[in-house]
Design a protein around this motif. Structure first.
Motif, mmCIF file in Angstrom:
data_model
loop_
_atom_site.group_PDB
_atom_site.id
_atom_site.type_symbol
_atom_site.label_atom_id
_atom_site.label_comp_id
_atom_site.label_asym_id
_atom_site.label_seq_id
_atom_site.Cartn_x
_atom_site.Cartn_y
_atom_site.Cartn_z
ATOM 1 N N THR A 241 48.154 54.988 0.855
ATOM 2 C CA THR A 241 46.810 55.600 0.867
ATOM 3 C C THR A 241 45.978 54.854 1.897
ATOM 4 N N GLY A 242 44.729 55.237 2.000
ATOM 5 C CA GLY A 242 43.807 54.603 2.944
ATOM 6 C C GLY A 242 43.559 53.140 2.617
ATOM 7 N N LEU A 243 43.826 52.726 1.368
ATOM 8 C CA LEU A 243 43.553 51.334 0.977
ATOM 9 C C LEU A 243 44.508 50.357 1.650
ATOM 10 N N GLU A 244 45.720 50.802 1.883
ATOM 11 C CA GLU A 244 46.750 49.888 2.371
ATOM 12 C C GLU A 244 46.670 49.732 3.892
ATOM 13 N N PRO A 245 46.853 48.499 4.397
ATOM 14 C CA PRO A 245 46.779 48.286 5.846
ATOM 15 C C PRO A 245 47.827 49.126 6.589
ATOM 16 N N GLN A 246 47.387 49.762 7.664
ATOM 17 C CA GLN A 246 48.269 50.665 8.411
ATOM 18 C C GLN A 246 49.511 49.957 8.949
ATOM 19 N N PHE A 247 49.359 48.685 9.379
ATOM 20 C CA PHE A 247 50.521 47.988 9.941
ATOM 21 C C PHE A 247 51.598 47.795 8.860
ATOM 22 N N LEU A 248 51.155 47.604 7.601
ATOM 23 C CA LEU A 248 52.130 47.430 6.511
ATOM 24 C C LEU A 248 52.867 48.735 6.236
ATOM 25 N N LEU A 249 52.117 49.838 6.286
ATOM 26 C CA LEU A 249 52.740 51.139 6.031
ATOM 27 C C LEU A 249 53.836 51.415 7.049
ATOM 28 N N LYS A 250 53.605 50.924 8.287
ATOM 29 C CA LYS A 250 54.579 51.192 9.354
ATOM 30 C C LYS A 250 55.871 50.394 9.149
ATOM 31 N N VAL A 251 55.754 49.168 8.608
ATOM 32 C CA VAL A 251 56.958 48.323 8.514
ATOM 33 C C VAL A 251 57.623 48.380 7.134
ATOM 34 N N MET A 252 56.924 48.904 6.148
ATOM 35 C CA MET A 252 57.458 48.937 4.777
ATOM 36 C C MET A 252 58.582 49.977 4.678
ATOM 37 N N PRO A 253 59.782 49.586 4.229
ATOM 38 C CA PRO A 253 60.850 50.593 4.067
ATOM 39 C C PRO A 253 60.401 51.658 3.059
ATOM 40 N N SER A 254 60.730 52.909 3.352
ATOM 41 C CA SER A 254 60.179 53.995 2.532
ATOM 42 C C SER A 254 60.616 53.886 1.071
ATOM 43 N N GLY B 252 38.212 51.253 -6.106
ATOM 44 C CA GLY B 252 38.557 49.846 -5.895
ATOM 45 C C GLY B 252 38.631 49.554 -4.406
ATOM 46 N N VAL B 253 38.390 48.299 -4.055
ATOM 47 C CA VAL B 253 38.399 47.913 -2.632
ATOM 48 C C VAL B 253 39.050 46.543 -2.472
ATOM 49 N N ALA B 254 39.620 46.328 -1.292
ATOM 50 C CA ALA B 254 40.240 45.030 -0.974
ATOM 51 C C ALA B 254 39.149 43.977 -0.743
ATOM 52 N N ASP B 255 39.567 42.723 -0.560
ATOM 53 C CA ASP B 255 38.607 41.631 -0.381
ATOM 54 C C ASP B 255 37.768 41.815 0.884
ATOM 55 N N PHE B 256 36.459 41.532 0.735
ATOM 56 C CA PHE B 256 35.566 41.579 1.902
ATOM 57 C C PHE B 256 35.485 40.228 2.591
ATOM 58 N N GLN B 257 35.795 39.172 1.832
ATOM 59 C CA GLN B 257 35.632 37.846 2.412
ATOM 60 C C GLN B 257 36.787 36.945 2.010
ATOM 61 N N SER B 258 37.244 36.130 2.959
ATOM 62 C CA SER B 258 38.312 35.185 2.656
ATOM 63 C C SER B 258 37.760 34.010 1.848
ATOM 64 N N LEU B 259 38.424 33.693 0.754
ATOM 65 C CA LEU B 259 38.046 32.504 -0.025
ATOM 66 C C LEU B 259 38.595 31.236 0.615
ATOM 67 N N TYR B 260 39.413 31.405 1.653
ATOM 68 C CA TYR B 260 40.052 30.242 2.295
ATOM 69 C C TYR B 260 39.276 29.760 3.517
ATOM 70 N N GLU B 261 38.195 30.488 3.880
ATOM 71 C CA GLU B 261 37.521 30.120 5.136
ATOM 72 C C GLU B 261 36.853 28.756 5.004
ATOM 73 N N LYS B 262 36.843 28.038 6.132
ATOM 74 C CA LYS B 262 36.266 26.696 6.136
ATOM 75 C C LYS B 262 34.933 26.741 6.854
ATOM 76 N N ASN B 263 33.937 26.014 6.321
ATOM 77 C CA ASN B 263 32.614 25.976 6.943
ATOM 78 C C ASN B 263 32.349 24.595 7.513
ATOM 79 N N ASP B 264 31.872 24.572 8.749
ATOM 80 C CA ASP B 264 31.459 23.280 9.313
ATOM 81 C C ASP B 264 30.113 22.877 8.732
ATOM 82 N N GLY B 265 29.234 23.878 8.529
ATOM 83 C CA GLY B 265 27.898 23.576 8.022
ATOM 84 C C GLY B 265 27.805 23.781 6.524
ATOM 85 N N GLU B 266 26.605 24.159 6.082
ATOM 86 C CA GLU B 266 26.334 24.400 4.654
ATOM 87 C C GLU B 266 27.095 25.647 4.195
ATOM 88 N N PRO B 267 27.864 25.604 3.094
ATOM 89 C CA PRO B 267 28.557 26.829 2.649
ATOM 90 C C PRO B 267 27.556 27.918 2.258
#
Ligand code: NAD
Length: 243
Positions: free
Chosen positions: A188-201, A84-99
């Motif tokens: 694991t490798g899936l989780e963002p490193q910054f979250l692992l650092k701040v998440m209480p054990s 399994g993998v996290a999202d590759f693209q934000s569904l919230y991104e806004k396009n000025d031109g053609e989507p």
């Protein structure tokens, strides 16, 4: 000796499960897109394993994985459909031109690829006669709750739960058991490193609890169509909402 096929086996949960099964004397095929990591893991674990390069969104790769496992070990008893993998693209991104067409690779890997695994698992489990087999999907807490940062990931994981609950009663008639586990936050490798650092054990879910859930699915023939939420040291079997 029982035989397991594990996808996403080069790291994290899949690697830990490959280790657990080889320690229990199983033959294991490790499957992953990560060739270096997968080969290294298979060599380190034992000569009861081999690595098969597999991209789960590629039907030919997955078909070959199952075929090669049976050629080498003679049968398949247990499948962990775990990649399994996290999202590759934000569904919230806004396009000025053609989507532009959005990148749905997370769904392709997290849901469509898992359906390939199920379809092939059923085929090879039938060759075991009444012994059947067990397939366990790795869904997620994100398949039970909302995850606004990764909506495609959540959609794939919700999809897995719907798939498991729908097919399990049908496959049960052939002694093919279908279940899924829903881990909370496992380091694991899936989780963002910054979250692992701040998440209480004490908010983390230990890998040992995830392994216990997979083991239960291997050993307890009463588990069918179950959605096992693994959170910290607990396993909760979640029921569908009332009609
Ligand atoms: N770590 C967590 O907190 C957590 C929580 C809930 C669910 N999960 C799920 O657990 C499973 C395993 O994740 P993990 O935490 O071990 O992450 P991980 O990143 O350590 O391992 C995932 C593995 O999947 C492999 N992979 C990626 N795309 C693939 C593809 N197309 N085909 C084959 N292999 C592919 C990667 O190379 C990697 O080895 C995933 O399905 C993930 O969504 C993880």
């Amino acid at each position: 000796m029982p035989v397991a096929n594990i996808t996403g086996a080069a790291s994290g949960i899949g690697l830990a499960l490959s280790r657990q099964f080889t320690e229990q004397g199983w033959n294991v095929t490790l499957a992953d897109v990560d060739v270096l990591g997968g080969q290294r893991a298979a060599e380190e674990l034992s000569d009861q394993t081999f690595f098969h390069k597999t991209d789960v969104l590629n039907w030919d790769d997955v078909a070959s994985l199952y075929k090669k496992t049976v050629e080498k070990f003679g049968r398949i008893d247990y499948v962990a459909a775990n990649a399994g993998v996290a999202d590759f693209q934000s569904l919230y991104e806004k396009n000025d031109g053609e989507p532009q067409k959005p990148n749905l690779r997370t769904i392709d890997i997290g849901l469509n690829g898992q359906i390939y695994c199920l379809y092939l698992a059923a085929h090879y489990f039938r060759q075991n006669g009444w012994n059947g087999g067990t397939i366990v999907f790795t869904s997620s807490n994100a398949g039970l709750y909302k995850l606004p940062t990764n909506p495609q990931y959540a959609a794939a994981k919700y999809g897995i739960i719907g798939l498991v609950r729908s097919v399990a009663p049908v496959f049960q008639k052939e002694n093919i058991r279908v279940n899924c586990i829903c881990p909370a936050f496992v380091p694991t490798g899936l989780e963002p490193q910054f979250l692992l650092k701040v998440m209480p054990s004490d908010h983390l879910t230990p890998m040992s609890n995830i392994m216990r859930a997979f083991d239960n699915c291997a050993k307890d023939s009463g588990l069918v169509g179950q959605v096992a939420e693994c959170s910290q040291g607990n396993i909760f079997y979640r029921e569908q909402v009332e009609y």
